[in-house]
Design an enzyme around this catalytic site. Sequence first.
Site, PDB file in Angstrom:
ATOM      1  N   LEU A  21       0.837  10.336  -3.805  1.00 39.01           N
ATOM      2  CA  LEU A  21      -0.202   9.632  -4.572  1.00 39.01           C
ATOM      3  C   LEU A  21      -0.119   8.127  -4.331  1.00 39.01           C
ATOM      4  O   LEU A  21       0.883   7.622  -3.825  1.00 39.01           O
ATOM      5  CB  LEU A  21      -0.019   9.945  -6.061  1.00 39.01           C
ATOM      6  CG  LEU A  21      -0.020  11.446  -6.417  1.00 39.01           C
ATOM      7  CD1 LEU A  21       0.357  11.644  -7.873  1.00 39.01           C
ATOM      8  CD2 LEU A  21      -1.372  12.071  -6.123  1.00 39.01           C
ATOM      9  N   PRO A  22      -1.163   7.381  -4.745  1.00 36.93           N
ATOM     10  CA  PRO A  22      -1.177   5.951  -4.423  1.00 36.93           C
ATOM     11  C   PRO A  22      -0.060   5.130  -5.090  1.00 36.93           C
ATOM     12  O   PRO A  22       0.619   4.366  -4.417  1.00 36.93           O
ATOM     13  CB  PRO A  22      -2.557   5.482  -4.915  1.00 36.93           C
ATOM     14  CG  PRO A  22      -3.394   6.715  -4.921  1.00 36.93           C
ATOM     15  CD  PRO A  22      -2.458   7.836  -5.268  1.00 36.93           C
ATOM     16  N   LYS A  69      13.656   2.237   0.060  1.00 33.04           N
ATOM     17  CA  LYS A  69      12.400   2.111   0.829  1.00 33.04           C
ATOM     18  C   LYS A  69      11.861   0.673   0.771  1.00 33.04           C
ATOM     19  O   LYS A  69      11.459   0.111   1.786  1.00 33.04           O
ATOM     20  CB  LYS A  69      11.381   3.118   0.278  1.00 33.04           C
ATOM     21  CG  LYS A  69       9.927   2.795   0.509  1.00 33.04           C
ATOM     22  CD  LYS A  69       9.342   3.398   1.752  1.00 33.04           C
ATOM     23  CE  LYS A  69       7.934   2.837   1.968  1.00 33.04           C
ATOM     24  NZ  LYS A  69       7.235   3.348   3.072  1.00 33.04           N
ATOM     25  N   LYS A  97       1.337  -4.151  -0.988  1.00 29.59           N
ATOM     26  CA  LYS A  97       1.761  -3.327  -2.124  1.00 29.59           C
ATOM     27  C   LYS A  97       3.297  -3.210  -2.162  1.00 29.59           C
ATOM     28  O   LYS A  97       3.925  -3.419  -3.205  1.00 29.59           O
ATOM     29  CB  LYS A  97       1.135  -1.929  -2.000  1.00 29.59           C
ATOM     30  CG  LYS A  97       1.643  -0.940  -3.030  1.00 29.59           C
ATOM     31  CD  LYS A  97       1.269   0.499  -2.676  1.00 29.59           C
ATOM     32  CE  LYS A  97       2.179   1.455  -3.417  1.00 29.59           C
ATOM     33  NZ  LYS A  97       2.032   2.834  -3.040  1.00 29.59           N
TER      34      LYS A  97
HETATM   35  P1  NAD Z   1      -4.427   7.616   0.124  1.00 30.72           P
HETATM   36  O1  NAD Z   1      -5.086   6.703  -0.840  1.00 30.72           O
HETATM   37  O2  NAD Z   1      -5.039   7.868   1.465  1.00 30.72           O
HETATM   38  O3  NAD Z   1      -4.217   9.061  -0.575  1.00 30.72           O
HETATM   39  C1  NAD Z   1      -3.896   9.257  -1.917  1.00 30.72           C
HETATM   40  C2  NAD Z   1      -4.595  10.536  -2.361  1.00 30.72           C
HETATM   41  O4  NAD Z   1      -4.169  10.849  -3.687  1.00 30.72           O
HETATM   42  C3  NAD Z   1      -6.121  10.409  -2.407  1.00 30.72           C
HETATM   43  O5  NAD Z   1      -6.711  11.437  -1.629  1.00 30.72           O
HETATM   44  C4  NAD Z   1      -6.456  10.557  -3.893  1.00 30.72           C
HETATM   45  O6  NAD Z   1      -7.697  11.197  -4.132  1.00 30.72           O
HETATM   46  C5  NAD Z   1      -5.292  11.404  -4.369  1.00 30.72           C
HETATM   47  N1  NAD Z   1      -5.032  11.352  -5.801  1.00 30.72           N
HETATM   48  C6  NAD Z   1      -4.882  10.276  -6.607  1.00 30.72           C
HETATM   49  N2  NAD Z   1      -4.613  10.660  -7.869  1.00 30.72           N
HETATM   50  C7  NAD Z   1      -4.581  12.020  -7.860  1.00 30.72           C
HETATM   51  C8  NAD Z   1      -4.357  13.016  -8.851  1.00 30.72           C
HETATM   52  N3  NAD Z   1      -4.103  12.700 -10.125  1.00 30.72           N
HETATM   53  N4  NAD Z   1      -4.408  14.308  -8.483  1.00 30.72           N
HETATM   54  C9  NAD Z   1      -4.663  14.647  -7.210  1.00 30.72           C
HETATM   55  N5  NAD Z   1      -4.882  13.764  -6.212  1.00 30.72           N
HETATM   56  C10 NAD Z   1      -4.839  12.460  -6.547  1.00 30.72           C
HETATM   57  O7  NAD Z   1      -2.926   7.064   0.295  1.00 30.72           O
HETATM   58  P2  NAD Z   1      -1.919   7.355   1.513  1.00 30.72           P
HETATM   59  O8  NAD Z   1      -2.128   6.369   2.591  1.00 30.72           O
HETATM   60  O9  NAD Z   1      -1.932   8.805   1.811  1.00 30.72           O
HETATM   61  O10 NAD Z   1      -0.534   6.934   0.814  1.00 30.72           O
HETATM   62  C11 NAD Z   1       0.060   7.740  -0.177  1.00 30.72           C
HETATM   63  C12 NAD Z   1       1.385   7.116  -0.558  1.00 30.72           C
HETATM   64  O11 NAD Z   1       2.220   7.009   0.607  1.00 30.72           O
HETATM   65  C13 NAD Z   1       1.263   5.701  -1.121  1.00 30.72           C
HETATM   66  O12 NAD Z   1       2.175   5.552  -2.168  1.00 30.72           O
HETATM   67  C14 NAD Z   1       1.600   4.819   0.073  1.00 30.72           C
HETATM   68  O13 NAD Z   1       2.144   3.562  -0.322  1.00 30.72           O
HETATM   69  C15 NAD Z   1       2.632   5.668   0.789  1.00 30.72           C
HETATM   70  N6  NAD Z   1       2.743   5.428   2.230  1.00 30.72           N
HETATM   71  C16 NAD Z   1       1.630   5.327   3.000  1.00 30.72           C
HETATM   72  C17 NAD Z   1       1.772   5.101   4.373  1.00 30.72           C
HETATM   73  C18 NAD Z   1       0.552   4.987   5.265  1.00 30.72           C
HETATM   74  O14 NAD Z   1       0.697   4.586   6.428  1.00 30.72           O
HETATM   75  N7  NAD Z   1      -0.655   5.324   4.791  1.00 30.72           N
HETATM   76  C19 NAD Z   1       3.046   4.998   4.942  1.00 30.72           C
HETATM   77  C20 NAD Z   1       4.177   5.143   4.133  1.00 30.72           C
HETATM   78  C21 NAD Z   1       4.007   5.364   2.768  1.00 30.72           C
END
Ligand code: NAD
Length: 306
Positions: free
Chosen positions: A65-66, A175, A250
């Site tokens: 999740l975000p 992390k 973030k």
């Molecule tokens: P994203 O915004 O693409 O995906 C998050 C998903 O969570 C969305 O599809 C949203 O609809 C869903 N969501 C939110 N609340 C919800 C709920 N209550 N129930 C069900 N679904 C819900 O984000 P992302 O890029 O996939 O990143 C996710 C996490 O991973 C973040 O914490 C981010 O910091 C971390 N991260 C991301 C990356 C990257 O390169 N994108 C790399 C390392 C870590």
Amino acid sequence: MTTIAFIGLGHMGAPMAANLVKSGATVKVFDLVPETMKSLTELGALSAPTACGAAAGADVVITMLPAGKHVRSLYLGEGSSEKGLLDIVASGTLLIDCSTIDAQSAKLVAEVAASKGLEFIDAPVSGGTAGAAAGTLTFICGGSDLAFEQASKVLTHMGANILHAGGPGAGQVAKICNNMLLSVLMIATSESLQMGIDHGLDPKVLSEIMKVSSGGNWTLDKYNPCPEVMGSVPSSNGYQGGFMVDLMVKDLGLSQEAALLSNSSTPMGALARSLYVNHARQGNGERDFSSIFEQFNNVKQIKSKG
Ligand code: NAD
């Protein structure tokens, strides 16, 4: 066969869940945005109408999740009219949160889980969307030895390195320590390369020299920020793909919140956050974080115009 609930199918969650489906596990998926479930159900995953619907009866629940408020809301029901996952999962269900969030939220959810006899592990990842698709992520885990051992068996289908940082919240702390260091290395590498260029050096030659000298670091080895020095990295592709500036902002925000809590002195991390915030505010939020190189490159262009 293990039944895994996967909740949160964004940029990272969808490819991670796909790798679990490919491993042969029964995977039940849920995301607030229903379209995100389509590619997974085409692969063989089962879609659930709610997060609780996915988690009920699962052996393992994985969330991606975000931010911390989403994790607290989903697991604890905080600020939501829905029940939290901790209220509905069966005893013995292993809970793994792979989101990058503040360590305090991770510890809180772990504490409430423990009070209900459940194991919760924080397992943020490094490796980005490419690592998620390739199944080569690094998982940095915080939780009990038992939970780590159990989680490793599942995480191994999505990652190449599964590491145990310590107790609850330790994965999140490790992390953000790593990402704070990475941001500082990226900025310092960028300014060093540009100073060399300003003095007439070839950035490829300078990079090779620094790689085998005392300034050598991961960004020079794997992710050179100067365009055309290295193939197959975002700097040679208009800074598209990779790890977004907004996500680095973030993580640096989380690092500075953590520094305040522990009264740690992190001057380089604070400066890195400020430089990345400035870079994002100039419209670079969705570009790769190595685009910070342009902050130094543009200084020269402005000077030469004058
Ligand atoms: P994203 O915004 O693409 O995906 C998050 C998903 O969570 C969305 O599809 C949203 O609809 C869903 N969501 C939110 N609340 C919800 C709920 N209550 N129930 C069900 N679904 C819900 O984000 P992302 O890029 O996939 O990143 C996710 C996490 O991973 C973040 O914490 C981010 O910091 C971390 N991260 C991301 C990356 C990257 O390169 N994108 C790399 C390392 C870590």
